[in-house]
Design an enzyme around this catalytic site. Structure first.
Site, mmCIF file in Angstrom:
data_model
loop_
_atom_site.group_PDB
_atom_site.id
_atom_site.type_symbol
_atom_site.label_atom_id
_atom_site.label_comp_id
_atom_site.label_asym_id
_atom_site.label_seq_id
_atom_site.Cartn_x
_atom_site.Cartn_y
_atom_site.Cartn_z
ATOM 1 C CD GLU A 169 -2.846 -1.214 2.395
ATOM 2 O OE1 GLU A 169 -2.761 -0.336 3.269
ATOM 3 O OE2 GLU A 169 -3.699 -2.126 2.439
ATOM 4 C CG ASN A 215 -0.459 -7.150 -1.181
ATOM 5 O OD1 ASN A 215 -1.007 -7.822 -2.056
ATOM 6 N ND2 ASN A 215 -0.963 -7.015 0.044
ATOM 7 C CG HIS A 257 -9.546 -5.717 0.846
ATOM 8 N ND1 HIS A 257 -9.891 -6.759 1.682
ATOM 9 C CD2 HIS A 257 -8.222 -5.521 1.036
ATOM 10 C CE1 HIS A 257 -8.829 -7.172 2.351
ATOM 11 N NE2 HIS A 257 -7.799 -6.439 1.976
ATOM 12 C CD GLU A 288 -4.407 -7.865 2.038
ATOM 13 O OE1 GLU A 288 -5.288 -7.110 2.508
ATOM 14 O OE2 GLU A 288 -3.193 -7.641 2.153
ATOM 15 C CG ASP A 290 -12.531 -8.866 2.413
ATOM 16 O OD1 ASP A 290 -12.339 -7.928 1.603
ATOM 17 O OD2 ASP A 290 -12.216 -8.777 3.614
HETATM 18 C C1 XIL Z 1 -6.085 -6.016 8.654
HETATM 19 C C2 XIL Z 1 -6.402 -7.161 9.608
HETATM 20 O O1 XIL Z 1 -7.309 -8.024 8.961
HETATM 21 C C3 XIL Z 1 -6.991 -6.646 10.895
HETATM 22 O O2 XIL Z 1 -7.156 -7.698 11.832
HETATM 23 C C4 XIL Z 1 -6.084 -5.559 11.486
HETATM 24 O O3 XIL Z 1 -6.703 -4.998 12.616
HETATM 25 C C5 XIL Z 1 -5.822 -4.477 10.457
HETATM 26 O O4 XIL Z 1 -5.274 -5.051 9.290
HETATM 27 N N1 XIL Z 1 -4.804 -4.566 3.936
HETATM 28 C C6 XIL Z 1 -3.788 -5.353 4.415
HETATM 29 C C7 XIL Z 1 -4.018 -6.173 5.627
HETATM 30 O O5 XIL Z 1 -2.733 -5.440 3.787
HETATM 31 O O6 XIL Z 1 -2.853 -6.350 6.378
HETATM 32 C C8 XIL Z 1 -5.120 -5.608 6.486
HETATM 33 O O7 XIL Z 1 -5.378 -6.526 7.537
HETATM 34 C C9 XIL Z 1 -6.360 -5.358 5.652
HETATM 35 C C10 XIL Z 1 -6.065 -4.352 4.568
#
Ligand code: XIL
Length: 396
Positions: A169, A215, A257, A288, A290
């Protein structure tokens, strides 16, 4: 050669299917819908993964979490345990325990590990951010601290990590200030954007065999193609530049996401983005995934007229990302960010308005439409348009 590899992959899938037939299905003819996602993905050479919450994994009252984490997935990511604040809460004292546990779990279940994350502006230890804020850590020292962190962590897990998220990020969003896309956050502010190339070089020096990924989120598809406001284009240009400079970057992780309240993309748009990254000689992965939904009063009251469209839209979005991944042979893995609504970061993170329903199993571990969509994609795909993965070799 290619054909032979494809046949070999097919043979493995069939053999594995035979071996893994469970007692419940013994004696019945092979039915692919009985198979786990990880087994169905073998034929495509694709890894299917999940983020793992170590507390849930270790909760004796919640055995189903552990069972499904082991049986449905062939790769795991620590949801938090490999982040800097977890690994080095006190300066100079590493807490490897939970992360090591996940690596052991993976080994026991014949899974690969995605390392997450080496350099990110969030979940940094307090000693680091406050030291920089009060001036007791200088810029030169900060760079040294980062180099040592990457070296220590990558060395600790050397040989056990398949893909590392080296930098996470680093790029701003159109809603940030200034709105023109730029390198954002703690590391860019203090070290300048050169930290990105440094991080990849330090990671490579510590483990020659891990695949090194950049990422990020909101890079599923191209938009305007203007790097001033198209994040995918900005990341593409960055990756191209890193490659041109000989920086050892091996892949682009697209977090995935998504939310059902947004327009999102069709499969072809996502395939196109994956192809463009592959054109740079890079592997890709969904890291990741969802798909969250707004939990309106109707949803919370159990109104099916509000719940059903959300379940269907979520399934459609999971489906788009997996189809695109299957279609692009350099897309090596498809990882969901938690697999059950019982343990998902979404409700705790997106509260105004409340959001949830983001994963492929509900709170009672019942597979949702999204799970069945992923399963169907894995079953009903193959040549000529879906072919086994092309493995990526780590770049020197
Ligand atoms: C999130 C976790 O799922 C949570 O439990 C934590 O509180 C915050 O981070 N992008 C990412 C992940 O790269 O590491 C993040 O994970 C979600 C967004």
């Amino acid at each position: 050669m290619k054909l032979r590899r494809w046949i070999a992959a097919g043979a493995v899938a069939v053999a594995t299917a035979a071996v893994l037939t469970s007692p419940a299905t013994a004696g019945r003819p092979y039915d692919p819908t009985d198979q786990s996602l990880r087994n169905l993905a073998l034929r495509h050479g694709l890894a299917v993964g999940t983020a793992v919450d170590l507390a849930a994994l270790n909760d004796p009252a919640d055995p189903r979490y552990r069972e499904l984490a082991a049986s449905e997935f062939s790769t795991v990511t620590a949801e938090n345990a490999m982040k800097w604040e977890s690994l080095e809460p006190t300066r100079g004292t590493y807490n490897w325990g939970p992360a090591d546990e996940l690596v052991t779990f993976a080994r026991q279940h014949d899974q690969r590990v995605r390392g997450h994350v080496l350099v990110w502006h969030n979940q940094l230890p307090g000693w680091l951010t406050s030291g920089v804020a009060d001036g007791s850590i200088s810029t030169a020292e900060l760079r040294d601290i980062l180099r040592r962190h990457i070296t220590n962590v990558v060395t600790h897990f050397k040989g056990r990590i398949w893909q590392w998220d080296v930098v996470n990020e680093a790029v701003s969003d159109p809603w940030d200030t200034p709105s023109t896309l730029h390198y954002k956050g703690f590391w860019a502010e203090h070290l300048g954007p050169g930290y990105i190339a440094d991080a990849f070089r330090w990671a490579r020096a510590a483990d020659p065999h891990a695949l090194l990924f950049y990422n990020d989120y909101n890079i599923e598809a191209f938009g305007s193609r203007d790097p001033a406001n198209d994040k995918t284009q900005f990341v593409y240009d960055m990756a191209k530049q890193l490659r041109a400079q000989g920086v050892p970057i091996d892949g682009i992780g697209s977090q995935g996401h998504l939310g059902t309240q947004y327009g999102n993309f069709d499969t072809f748009q996502v395939v196109e983005a994956l192809r463009k990254f592959a054109g740079l000689g890079l592997a890709t992965a969904f890291t990741e995934v969802d798909v969250r939904s707004q939990l309106t009063e109707g949803v919370q009251a159990g109104d099916e007229a509000e719940i059903n469209p959300r379940l269907q839209a979520a399934a459609a979005n999971f489906d788009v990302l997996l189809q695109a991944c299957l279609a692009e042979r350099h897309c090596l893995s498809f990882t969901v960010w938690g697999f059950t609504d019982k343990h998902s970061w979404v409700p705790g993170w997106f509260t105004d308005p409340p959001e949830g329903m983001a994963t492929i199993y509900d709170e009672n571990y019942q597979p949702k439409r999204a799970y069945q969509a992923l399963k169907a994609d894995l079953i009903y795909s193959g040549p000529p348009y879906v072919l086994p993965r092309i493995p990526q070799r780590p770049r020197r």
